[in-house]
Write an enzyme that holds these catalytic residues in place. Structure first.
Site, PDB file in Angstrom:
ATOM      1  N   LYS A  24       8.524   7.763 -13.307  1.00  0.00           N
ATOM      2  CA  LYS A  24       7.663   7.503 -12.156  1.00  0.00           C
ATOM      3  C   LYS A  24       6.624   6.475 -12.580  1.00  0.00           C
ATOM      4  O   LYS A  24       5.655   6.793 -13.256  1.00  0.00           O
ATOM      5  CB  LYS A  24       6.978   8.804 -11.706  1.00  0.00           C
ATOM      6  CG  LYS A  24       6.621   8.845 -10.214  1.00  0.00           C
ATOM      7  CD  LYS A  24       5.583   7.836  -9.784  1.00  0.00           C
ATOM      8  CE  LYS A  24       4.192   8.266 -10.176  1.00  0.00           C
ATOM      9  NZ  LYS A  24       3.138   7.311  -9.642  1.00  0.00           N
ATOM     10  N   PRO A  25       6.832   5.188 -12.211  1.00  0.00           N
ATOM     11  CA  PRO A  25       5.853   4.169 -12.594  1.00  0.00           C
ATOM     12  C   PRO A  25       4.577   4.290 -11.768  1.00  0.00           C
ATOM     13  O   PRO A  25       4.547   4.952 -10.722  1.00  0.00           O
ATOM     14  CB  PRO A  25       6.587   2.856 -12.281  1.00  0.00           C
ATOM     15  CG  PRO A  25       7.521   3.214 -11.167  1.00  0.00           C
ATOM     16  CD  PRO A  25       7.946   4.637 -11.429  1.00  0.00           C
ATOM     17  N   ALA A  26       3.522   3.645 -12.233  1.00  0.00           N
ATOM     18  CA  ALA A  26       2.274   3.607 -11.461  1.00  0.00           C
ATOM     19  C   ALA A  26       2.542   2.998 -10.090  1.00  0.00           C
ATOM     20  O   ALA A  26       3.331   2.054  -9.967  1.00  0.00           O
ATOM     21  CB  ALA A  26       1.223   2.787 -12.204  1.00  0.00           C
ATOM     22  N   GLU A  98      -0.971  10.290 -23.518  1.00  0.00           N
ATOM     23  CA  GLU A  98      -1.690   9.148 -24.076  1.00  0.00           C
ATOM     24  C   GLU A  98      -2.649   8.692 -22.992  1.00  0.00           C
ATOM     25  O   GLU A  98      -2.246   8.092 -21.999  1.00  0.00           O
ATOM     26  CB  GLU A  98      -0.720   8.029 -24.461  1.00  0.00           C
ATOM     27  CG  GLU A  98      -1.392   6.950 -25.290  1.00  0.00           C
ATOM     28  CD  GLU A  98      -1.152   5.557 -24.735  1.00  0.00           C
ATOM     29  OE1 GLU A  98      -2.172   4.878 -24.489  1.00  0.00           O
ATOM     30  OE2 GLU A  98      -0.001   5.158 -24.546  1.00  0.00           O
ATOM     31  N   GLN A 179      -9.183  -1.009  -8.721  1.00  0.00           N
ATOM     32  CA  GLN A 179      -9.608  -1.179 -10.110  1.00  0.00           C
ATOM     33  C   GLN A 179     -10.675  -2.259 -10.233  1.00  0.00           C
ATOM     34  O   GLN A 179     -11.621  -2.127 -11.011  1.00  0.00           O
ATOM     35  CB  GLN A 179      -8.400  -1.523 -10.988  1.00  0.00           C
ATOM     36  CG  GLN A 179      -8.715  -1.619 -12.476  1.00  0.00           C
ATOM     37  CD  GLN A 179      -9.286  -0.327 -13.039  1.00  0.00           C
ATOM     38  OE1 GLN A 179      -8.927   0.756 -12.608  1.00  0.00           O
ATOM     39  NE2 GLN A 179     -10.186  -0.441 -13.995  1.00  0.00           N
ATOM     40  N   LYS A 182     -13.970  -0.816  -9.382  1.00  0.00           N
ATOM     41  CA  LYS A 182     -14.503   0.008 -10.465  1.00  0.00           C
ATOM     42  C   LYS A 182     -15.130  -0.853 -11.557  1.00  0.00           C
ATOM     43  O   LYS A 182     -16.210  -0.543 -12.081  1.00  0.00           O
ATOM     44  CB  LYS A 182     -13.389   0.874 -11.057  1.00  0.00           C
ATOM     45  CG  LYS A 182     -13.828   1.714 -12.237  1.00  0.00           C
ATOM     46  CD  LYS A 182     -12.674   2.483 -12.872  1.00  0.00           C
ATOM     47  CE  LYS A 182     -13.123   3.232 -14.117  1.00  0.00           C
ATOM     48  NZ  LYS A 182     -11.984   3.921 -14.786  1.00  0.00           N
TER      49      LYS A 182
END
Length: 318
Positions: A24-26, A98, A179, A182
């Site tokens: 499941k990729p981002a 990770e 992002q 942020k």
């Protein structure tokens, strides 16, 4: 392509140990995984061996919680890592996490300054800082701070910001609008808390999500930008006077994924590496990996190891 690197770290050991895989990729970077799926098709990989499932967080949660999943390997934020750990708690699922990082790149006065500058740039501005083990904190010995910063600023002036598909680009686009917001918010907090912000003069493209390479000086240990993972091209600079102080400042973080040491003294490197609470410690380099060596973190940077024999053990039913 960094998403492909992450994909390889997950899929290769699983397949090598005879497992099937659900990836499941981002949700913001699915195209690389779908491209890899087509490569698997062209290679005549049997159907069902590698499965790509795209979607947002709910999709990932469904995969993690599925009873037929025996091993979960996750790279991402500490927040999501905690949710995954709660989901698999009390089950027989194996788990490797990770997570976030706030790595210290430590430069001593006897280091080769030009070489250190290249390592600093690669450590934080590679992949726009979208790297868990990015060297986002620069700890420099006080006596060489001015010399190092002058050299670093000259080097940043040569970086090209632009199309990430152009091989001449050094710093590409930010992953998403969320992002970028942020990164901007944490940078504004850094200024509000008293740190001095500097970026080279560079023209940003009109379309897309862009943030210039940025350095903060006058940073204190208590500053938000010295403690929170920004996950962008932002470097916080702190100083130290003794090796013991460098170790104390480097370890003063909830994370513990990586660290770098720049010095000509081998004995100092060994002493520092033994004291630093980081899963990977580089000496006179940064972001260099050996597939035969295990990689992972301490504290809120996760647990378990990927790479080498240690990385295979979690995929074996032993």
């Amino acid at each position: 392509n960094f998403p492909l690197l992450m994909l390889a770290w997950k899929i290769a050991p699983a397949l090598a140990c005879g497992n099937t895989v659900v990836l499941k990729p981002a949700e913001t970077t699915p195209l690389s995984a779908l491209w890899f799926a087509d490569i698997c098709r062209q290679a005549d990989l049997p159907p069902g061996v590698v499965n790509i499932v795209t979607g947002a967080g709910e999709t990932g949660a469904a995969v993690v919680g599925h009873p037929d999943i025996d091993k979960v390997a996750f790279t991402g934020s500490t927040e999501v890592g905690r949710l995954i750990a709660r989901t698999v708690a009390g089950t027989d699922k194996k788990l490797t996490l990770e997570l976030g990082g706030k790595a210290a790149n430590i430069v001593f006065a006897d280091a080769a300054i030009d070489q250190a500058v290249e390592g600093i740039v690669n450590g934080i501005f590679f992949n726009q800082g979208h790297v868990c083990c990015a060297g986002s904190r620069l700890l420099v010995e006080e006596s060489v701070q001015e010399e190092l910063l002058a050299s670093l600023k000259r080097r940043l002036g040569t970086l090209r910001v632009g199309d990430p598909l152009d091989k001449n680009t050094d710093v590409g686009a930010i992953n998403s609008a969320e992002q970028l917001a942020k990164i901007k918010e944490l940078s504004q907090i850094g200024e509000a808390e008293g740190a001095e912000r500097w970026s080279p003069a560079c023209e940003l493209p009109e379309r897309g999500f862009w943030f210039p390479p940025t350095i903060f000086t006058g940073v204190a240990q208590s500053h938000t930008i010295a403690r929170d993972e920004i996950f962008g091209p932002v470097l916080s600079v702190l100083t130290f006077r003794t090796p013991a102080e460098a170790v104390e400042k480097a370890n003063n973080t909830p994370y513990g994924l990586s660290a770098g040491i720049w010095t000509e003294k081998g004995s100092r490197i060994l002493w520092m590496a033994d004291k630093l609470r980081a899963g990977v410690v580089w000496a006179n380099t940064f972001n260099k990996f050996d597939p035969a060596s295990p990689f992972g973190g301490y504290k809120e940077s996760g647990y378990g190891r990927e790479g080498g024999l240690h990385g295979l053990e979690a995929y074996l039913d032993v």
